[in-house]
Design a protein around this motif. Structure first.
Motif, PDB file in Angstrom:
ATOM      1  N   LEU A  90       0.838  -1.208   0.000  1.00 50.83           N
ATOM      2  CA  LEU A  90       0.000   0.000   0.000  1.00 50.83           C
ATOM      3  C   LEU A  90       0.871   1.257   0.000  1.00 50.83           C
ATOM      4  CD1 LEU A  90      -2.769  -1.062   2.539  1.00 50.83           C
ATOM      5  CD2 LEU A  90      -3.083  -0.622   0.095  1.00 50.83           C
ATOM      6  N   GLU A  91       1.922   1.251   0.807  1.00 56.42           N
ATOM      7  CA  GLU A  91       2.834   2.392   0.851  1.00 56.42           C
ATOM      8  C   GLU A  91       3.581   2.551  -0.467  1.00 56.42           C
ATOM      9  OE1 GLU A  91       5.376   2.214   4.298  1.00 56.42           O
ATOM     10  OE2 GLU A  91       3.664   1.852   5.619  1.00 56.42           O
ATOM     11  N   THR A  92       4.019   1.448  -1.036  1.00 58.17           N
ATOM     12  CA  THR A  92       4.727   1.501  -2.318  1.00 58.17           C
ATOM     13  C   THR A  92       3.845   2.122  -3.384  1.00 58.17           C
ATOM     14  OG1 THR A  92       6.097  -0.418  -1.766  1.00 58.17           O
ATOM     15  CG2 THR A  92       5.844   0.105  -4.100  1.00 58.17           C
ATOM     16  N   LEU A  93       2.590   1.702  -3.435  1.00 57.28           N
ATOM     17  CA  LEU A  93       1.678   2.225  -4.453  1.00 57.28           C
ATOM     18  C   LEU A  93       1.254   3.664  -4.180  1.00 57.28           C
ATOM     19  CD1 LEU A  93      -0.485  -0.936  -5.089  1.00 57.28           C
ATOM     20  CD2 LEU A  93       1.224   0.085  -6.609  1.00 57.28           C
ATOM     21  N   ALA A  94       1.523   4.156  -2.977  1.00 57.96           N
ATOM     22  CA  ALA A  94       1.230   5.556  -2.665  1.00 57.96           C
ATOM     23  C   ALA A  94       2.265   6.485  -3.288  1.00 57.96           C
ATOM     24  CB  ALA A  94       1.169   5.757  -1.155  1.00 57.96           C
ATOM     25  N   ASN A  95       3.398   5.922  -3.735  1.00 59.37           N
ATOM     26  CA  ASN A  95       4.460   6.701  -4.388  1.00 59.37           C
ATOM     27  C   ASN A  95       4.870   7.924  -3.581  1.00 59.37           C
ATOM     28  OD1 ASN A  95       4.792   5.030  -6.642  1.00 59.37           O
ATOM     29  ND2 ASN A  95       3.033   5.952  -7.643  1.00 59.37           N
ATOM     30  N   GLY A  96       5.109   7.713  -2.293  1.00 61.59           N
ATOM     31  CA  GLY A  96       5.585   8.792  -1.444  1.00 61.59           C
ATOM     32  C   GLY A  96       4.505   9.666  -0.851  1.00 61.59           C
TER      33      GLY A  96
END
Length: 148
Positions: A90-96
């Motif tokens: 989920l964090e990875t797909l938030a792109n920062g």
């Protein structure tokens, strides 16, 4: 193990239990997946994830699609590994961006829909039109929800 030149005992002595082995293997797989998808936006991720190539790549495919149903019947340590892995994706797909609110809801929905689609598609015979239809329908839904 014999192909790799190891004995079972020599391999398993590195882990306290099968659960530890499973947790470590899952954590490694989640980390690898996060590294491979770290530069992708949701649309690109969904297109790759819901592709026939990914569907047919059982050995290199997604840990969630392969093992989540089994993880639910395992020890708390394995469930904690999956919790961390899913949160990491989920964090990875938030792109920062901060993964809260409606954006987090859309990412959770997209991951759940993509994993479910992959599992359902894999359950169909390879040449089944439904196998491809499931991937296509879910891809279109994810793309529409993410403005792509």
């Amino acid at each position: 193990m014999s192909t790799a030149g190891f004995t079972h005992g020599g391999f398993y002595k590195h882990f306290k239990s099968k659960a530890d082995l499973m947790a470590e293997a899952a954590a490694f797989s989640f980390a690898k997946s996060a590294a491979e998808t770290s530069d992708l936006d949701m649309a690109t991720f969904a297109k790759q994830y819901l592709s026939r190539k990914h569907r047919d790549s059982f050995g290199n495919g997604c840990t969630m699609a392969a093992l989540c149903t089994d993880a639910g019947r395992q020890s708390e340590s394995i469930k904690e590994t999956f919790l961390a892995g899913i949160e990491g994706q989920l964090e990875t797909l938030a792109n920062g961006e901060e993964a809260t609110g409606e954006d987090r809801v859309r990412r959770i929905n997209a991951i759940a829909q993509a994993v479910g689609a992959l599992i359902l598609s894999r359950a169909c015979p390879d040449d089944s039109p439904l196998a491809d239809e499931i991937l296509q329908v879910c891809l279109e839904q994810i793309l529409s929800q993410h403005g792509a």
